[in-house]
Design an enzyme around this catalytic site. Structure first.
Site, PDB file in Angstrom:
ATOM      1  N   SER A 186       6.375   3.172  13.295  1.00  0.00           N
ATOM      2  CA  SER A 186       4.954   3.319  13.606  1.00  0.00           C
ATOM      3  C   SER A 186       4.774   4.017  14.949  1.00  0.00           C
ATOM      4  O   SER A 186       5.611   3.873  15.853  1.00  0.00           O
ATOM      5  CB  SER A 186       4.342   1.916  13.687  1.00  0.00           C
ATOM      6  N   GLY A 217      -6.837  -3.291  23.267  1.00  0.00           N
ATOM      7  CA  GLY A 217      -5.589  -2.583  22.950  1.00  0.00           C
ATOM      8  C   GLY A 217      -5.751  -1.273  22.203  1.00  0.00           C
ATOM      9  O   GLY A 217      -4.760  -0.678  21.798  1.00  0.00           O
ATOM     10  N   ASP A 218      -6.999  -0.803  21.990  1.00  0.00           N
ATOM     11  CA  ASP A 218      -7.203   0.474  21.293  1.00  0.00           C
ATOM     12  C   ASP A 218      -7.154   1.642  22.283  1.00  0.00           C
ATOM     13  O   ASP A 218      -8.078   1.815  23.076  1.00  0.00           O
ATOM     14  CB  ASP A 218      -8.593   0.495  20.616  1.00  0.00           C
ATOM     15  N   LYS A 247       8.673  -3.332  15.587  1.00  0.00           N
ATOM     16  CA  LYS A 247       9.041  -2.070  14.922  1.00  0.00           C
ATOM     17  C   LYS A 247      10.105  -1.330  15.732  1.00  0.00           C
ATOM     18  O   LYS A 247      11.007  -0.696  15.175  1.00  0.00           O
ATOM     19  CB  LYS A 247       7.794  -1.191  14.750  1.00  0.00           C
ATOM     20  N   LEU A 279       5.357 -10.440  -2.584  1.00  0.00           N
ATOM     21  CA  LEU A 279       3.930 -10.485  -2.925  1.00  0.00           C
ATOM     22  C   LEU A 279       3.100 -11.238  -1.888  1.00  0.00           C
ATOM     23  O   LEU A 279       2.008 -11.723  -2.186  1.00  0.00           O
ATOM     24  CB  LEU A 279       3.702 -11.079  -4.326  1.00  0.00           C
ATOM     25  N   ARG A 289      -8.372   9.158  15.966  1.00  0.00           N
ATOM     26  CA  ARG A 289      -7.113   8.825  15.297  1.00  0.00           C
ATOM     27  C   ARG A 289      -6.690   9.968  14.386  1.00  0.00           C
ATOM     28  O   ARG A 289      -7.513  10.778  13.961  1.00  0.00           O
ATOM     29  CB  ARG A 289      -7.268   7.550  14.434  1.00  0.00           C
ATOM     30  N   ALA A 311       7.074  -5.312   5.777  1.00  0.00           N
ATOM     31  CA  ALA A 311       6.860  -5.794   7.146  1.00  0.00           C
ATOM     32  C   ALA A 311       5.406  -6.194   7.329  1.00  0.00           C
ATOM     33  O   ALA A 311       4.536  -5.773   6.566  1.00  0.00           O
ATOM     34  CB  ALA A 311       7.230  -4.706   8.147  1.00  0.00           C
ATOM     35  N   TYR A 331       0.814  -1.219   0.000  1.00  0.00           N
ATOM     36  CA  TYR A 331       0.000   0.000   0.000  1.00  0.00           C
ATOM     37  C   TYR A 331       0.853   1.277   0.000  1.00  0.00           C
ATOM     38  O   TYR A 331       0.830   2.065  -0.955  1.00  0.00           O
ATOM     39  CB  TYR A 331      -0.928  -0.070   1.209  1.00  0.00           C
ATOM     40  N   TYR A 355       3.642  -6.470  17.519  1.00  0.00           N
ATOM     41  CA  TYR A 355       3.871  -5.657  16.322  1.00  0.00           C
ATOM     42  C   TYR A 355       4.693  -4.408  16.667  1.00  0.00           C
ATOM     43  O   TYR A 355       5.738  -4.140  16.057  1.00  0.00           O
ATOM     44  CB  TYR A 355       2.534  -5.245  15.694  1.00  0.00           C
ATOM     45  N   ASP A 372      12.258 -12.444  -1.522  1.00  0.00           N
ATOM     46  CA  ASP A 372      11.987 -12.321  -0.111  1.00  0.00           C
ATOM     47  C   ASP A 372      13.176 -11.610   0.519  1.00  0.00           C
ATOM     48  O   ASP A 372      14.315 -12.011   0.279  1.00  0.00           O
ATOM     49  CB  ASP A 372      11.945 -13.772   0.402  1.00  0.00           C
TER      50      ASP A 372
HETATM   51  N1  UDP Z   1     -12.551   0.677  14.076  1.00  0.00           N
HETATM   52  C1  UDP Z   1     -13.918   0.447  14.230  1.00  0.00           C
HETATM   53  N2  UDP Z   1     -14.495  -0.534  13.474  1.00  0.00           N
HETATM   54  C2  UDP Z   1     -13.794  -1.284  12.572  1.00  0.00           C
HETATM   55  C3  UDP Z   1     -12.402  -1.032  12.412  1.00  0.00           C
HETATM   56  C4  UDP Z   1     -11.815  -0.036  13.180  1.00  0.00           C
HETATM   57  O1  UDP Z   1     -14.576   1.100  15.032  1.00  0.00           O
HETATM   58  O2  UDP Z   1     -14.381  -2.171  11.944  1.00  0.00           O
HETATM   59  C5  UDP Z   1     -11.902   1.748  14.868  1.00  0.00           C
HETATM   60  C6  UDP Z   1     -10.741   1.265  15.721  1.00  0.00           C
HETATM   61  O3  UDP Z   1     -11.210   0.882  16.997  1.00  0.00           O
HETATM   62  C7  UDP Z   1      -9.841   2.507  15.764  1.00  0.00           C
HETATM   63  C8  UDP Z   1     -10.126   3.208  14.452  1.00  0.00           C
HETATM   64  O4  UDP Z   1     -11.341   2.659  13.955  1.00  0.00           O
HETATM   65  O5  UDP Z   1     -10.252   3.363  16.790  1.00  0.00           O
HETATM   66  C9  UDP Z   1      -9.048   2.993  13.412  1.00  0.00           C
HETATM   67  O6  UDP Z   1      -8.806   1.596  13.319  1.00  0.00           O
HETATM   68  P1  UDP Z   1      -7.913   0.975  12.182  1.00  0.00           P
HETATM   69  O7  UDP Z   1      -7.961  -0.525  12.346  1.00  0.00           O
HETATM   70  O8  UDP Z   1      -8.309   1.529  10.854  1.00  0.00           O
HETATM   71  O9  UDP Z   1      -6.443   1.527  12.475  1.00  0.00           O
HETATM   72  P2  UDP Z   1      -5.534   1.424  13.802  1.00  0.00           P
HETATM   73  O10 UDP Z   1      -5.857   2.655  14.612  1.00  0.00           O
HETATM   74  O11 UDP Z   1      -5.859   0.158  14.498  1.00  0.00           O
HETATM   75  O12 UDP Z   1      -4.141   1.452  13.259  1.00  0.00           O
END
Ligand code: UDP
Length: 334
Positions: free
Chosen positions: A124, A291-292, A152, A42, A228, A82, A20, A148, A58
């Site tokens: 990251s 973990g969010d 990194k 790939l 975010r 990665a 990407y 992850y 690779d």
């Molecule tokens: N999120 C959500 N529903 C989904 C996917 C993601 O509510 O189906 C939320 C997720 O909890 C985070 C934000 O969207 O707060 C961005 O998530 P994403 O996976 O895109 O990126 P990340 O922050 O994990 O790198």
């Protein structure tokens, strides 16, 4: 600084250049006339995303990498190869330590043997772990909470040590939430399985999914959903060109955030997607995802001060509009 000053010299070996962010960066290099070689196995990238010189290898295969260096004699490397799923890294850390840490070691060894000294790589904001301060500065303590994020950080440390011992010059670019697509609609974000919010929301707009699940609405944020910092993939790509040009001019180390400094909640993002697509986009609130953290926003100043970089494509509506164009085109072609 002129565009000339911000354009690295080629040839540039882009490992993970079929993925990407890599494929968008290759487009920017090619548009500036920089000779580019893409090396990718790939595993998650797409052959169709590469238009120029391509090596299916690779980066963990030392012999193959030695051949690539001998054949193409790259001046520098940009490293995108990665694994990037937090959840998968918890379930299968072995894969992450092997492919992110061990393979990067092999790449660095191949670079040393070839006398290739400059490398820019995808780090990251996951290397920071739970924020102790938001917005998060470039100097935020690095205490990653997932395998992850830890891999990194190991990659960052490895490169710092190679810089000290062997005179390598390295740039660690710590992305916040990569998003958006190339405005021509040919390149974009397509993971399998898809877990990222924007592609999933647009799949709902396309009628490929019934609704988007919103992970939690009781966070300590104004609307209760997670915030975010979404950064357009073209802005990310531009920072790589600038960082590499700076390394090539003699700078030995760079470590900085790449984000806009603006944060948007999940609900605000859905609202923007409704505006841009004209579709209703139903959602359902479900429990939080493990973990969010509630808010991840860049407070970094180094990218501007050191690279002269600013986000130019990253308004939320522009990110959604470019991503929407790509997803529509993809679904029409599917
Ligand atoms: N999120 C959500 N529903 C989904 C996917 C993601 O509510 O189906 C939320 C997720 O909890 C985070 C934000 O969207 O707060 C961005 O998530 P994403 O996976 O895109 O990126 P990340 O922050 O994990 O790198």
């Amino acid at each position: 600084m002129t565009e000339q000053d911000n354009t690295p010299q080629g040839p540039v070996l882009v490992v993970g250049g079929a993925g990407y962010i890599g494929s968008h960066t290759v487009r920017l290099l090619e548009a500036r006339g920089v000779e580019t070689i893409v090396a990718d196995n790939l595993s998650t990238g797409y052959r169709s995303a590469v238009t120029g010189t391509f090596e299916e290898v690779d980066i963990g295969d030392r012999e193959a990498m030695d051949r690539v260096f001998a054949e193409h004699k790259p001046r520098s490397v940009i490293h995108f190869a990665a694994k990037c799923y937090v959840g998968e890294s918890v379930e299968n850390p072995s894969k992450y330590y092997r492919e992110n840490v061990c393979y990067t070691w092999t790449l660095l060894e191949a670079m040393r043997a070839a006398g290739c000294e400059e490398i820019v790589f995808s780090s990251s904001c996951a290397t920071y772990g739970n924020p102790v301060e938001v917005p998060m500065p470039d100097t935020h303590p690095q205490n990653p909470i997932s395998p992850y994020g830890r891999t990194k950080l190991h990659m960052e440390h490895m490169m710092e040590d190679y810089a000290t011992a062997y005179g390598m010059r390295t740039a660690a670019l710590r992305y916040f939430n990569a998003a958006g697509a190339h405005p021509d609609g040919d390149l974009g974000e397509a993971h399998d399985p898809e877990t990222h919010l924007i592609p999933l929301v647009l799949q709902v707009a396309l009628g490929q999914r019934e609704k988007i699940l919103v992970f939690g609405d009781t966070y300590d944020t104004p609307d209760g959903t997670c915030i975010r910092d979404y950064i357009h993939v073209l802005d990310l790509g531009d920072a790589h060109l600038r960082a590499l040009a700076l390394l090539q001019s003699g700078r030995d180390r760079i470590a900085c955030n790449l984000g806009t400094g603006d944060g948007y909640s999940v609900l605000e993002l859905i609202e923007s997607a409704r505006r841009v697509t004209g579709h209703p986009i139903p959602f359902e609130i479900v429990g939080p995802r493990a973990g969010d953290p509630p808010r991840l926003i860049s407070g970094g100043t180094r990218a501007k001060a050191e690279l002269g970089w600013e986000a130019k494509h990253s308004s939320l509506d522009n990110i959604l509009a470019d991503a929407w164009r790509y997803h529509q085109k993809e679904s029409a072609g599917a």
